[in-house]
Design a protein around this motif. Structure first.
Motif: not given
Ligand code: BTN
Length: 252
Positions: A13-15, A38, A42-44, A49, A115, A137
């Protein structure tokens, strides 16, 4: 603002990667982790994601937004989601078919009722200062099909009907974000940013069905406050404020 892109072919995950590097003092404002693949996006919340390798835009930007008080973190969400919405509009609004690009509160980007992009903010706060922020993002760009059960996804290609160059898209996105970030740093234009946000807000001023986890009710979005709470007028005329996760959009 100068951005420095760090390309990675594959990571979890980039985060998460950005978080590790920040801990060891290796990342600074303007650094951007850009991945093609990836494996544990990770999403919210606890969401995953989904992203087909090489098809979408996946980045994490490091910001050190010292000019934004921690209590006003929502400014970052407004700024980045509007930058993405403007970018998506540039590609999908061809004028031939009516298409709406909106920001669904607090920071999802929608094309019509679906979305197209999401943002995962991780803000690290010290006192009333945001020491740094990891702005993750994900934009669905060239992926035609989704498998993981993500709710109502759509890709830009579903509207452009031709494949999009992701490096070019990234450079336009960073331009958009860089400009609004610098303007905000200089002018601290809270009010102007908020009115742009409201003008682009999904379901603003429309009666629709919502849920607060216990019951469903009819409501109409009338505003957002400075802390990012969604203000919804109920049928009784009362206006209620909701924090993130306290309200769900029900009917689509
Ligand atoms: C959401 O759930 O709406 C947020 C999604 C965010 C996804 C991006 S992809 C790049 C960055 N790295 C991650 O693991 N998540 C965010």
């Amino acid at each position: 603002m100068q951005f420095n892109i760090i390309n990675i072919l594959k990571l979890e995950s980039t985060n998460s990667y950005a978080q590790q590097l920040i801990k060891s003092g290796d990342l600074h404002e303007g650094d951007v982790i850009f991945a093609l693949n990836q494996e544990k996006g990770r999403g919210q919340g606890d969401n995953f994601w989904e992203s087909e390798p090489g098809s979408n835009l996946l980045i994490s930007i490091i910001l050190e937004p010292k000019m934004i008080p921690a209590s006003r973190q929502f400014v970052l969400a407004q700024l980045v989601s509007l930058a993405i919405a403007d970018l998506v509009k540039e590609y999908v609004l061809t004028g031939r078919v009516p298409i709406e690009v909106k920001v669904k509160w607090p920071n999802d980007i929608y094309v019509n009722n679906k979305k197209v992009a999401g943002i995962l903010f991780q803000n690290f706060v010290k006192g009333n200062e945001i020491e740094y922020s990891i702005v993750g993002i994900g934009i669905n760009v060239n992926q035609e099909q989704f498998y993981s059960g993500a709710s109502n996804p759509v890709s830009m290609i579903h509207h452009t009907h031709k494949s999009i160059n992701i490096e070019l898209l990234l450079s336009k996105l960073l331009d958009n974000i860089g400009v609004s970030y610098e303007v905000f740093r200089l002018e601290e234009n809270f009010q102007e940013l908020k009115s742009r946000y409201i003008n682009n807000l999904f379901r603003y001023d429309e009666w629709a069905t919502y849920s607060d986890g216990k019951e469903t009710f009819r409501g109409r979005i009338v505003d957002v406050d400075e802390y990012g709470r969604l203000m919804v007028e109920l049928e009784s005329g009362e206006v209620k404020k909701f924090m993130f996760k306290e309200i769900e959009f029900v009917s689509f």
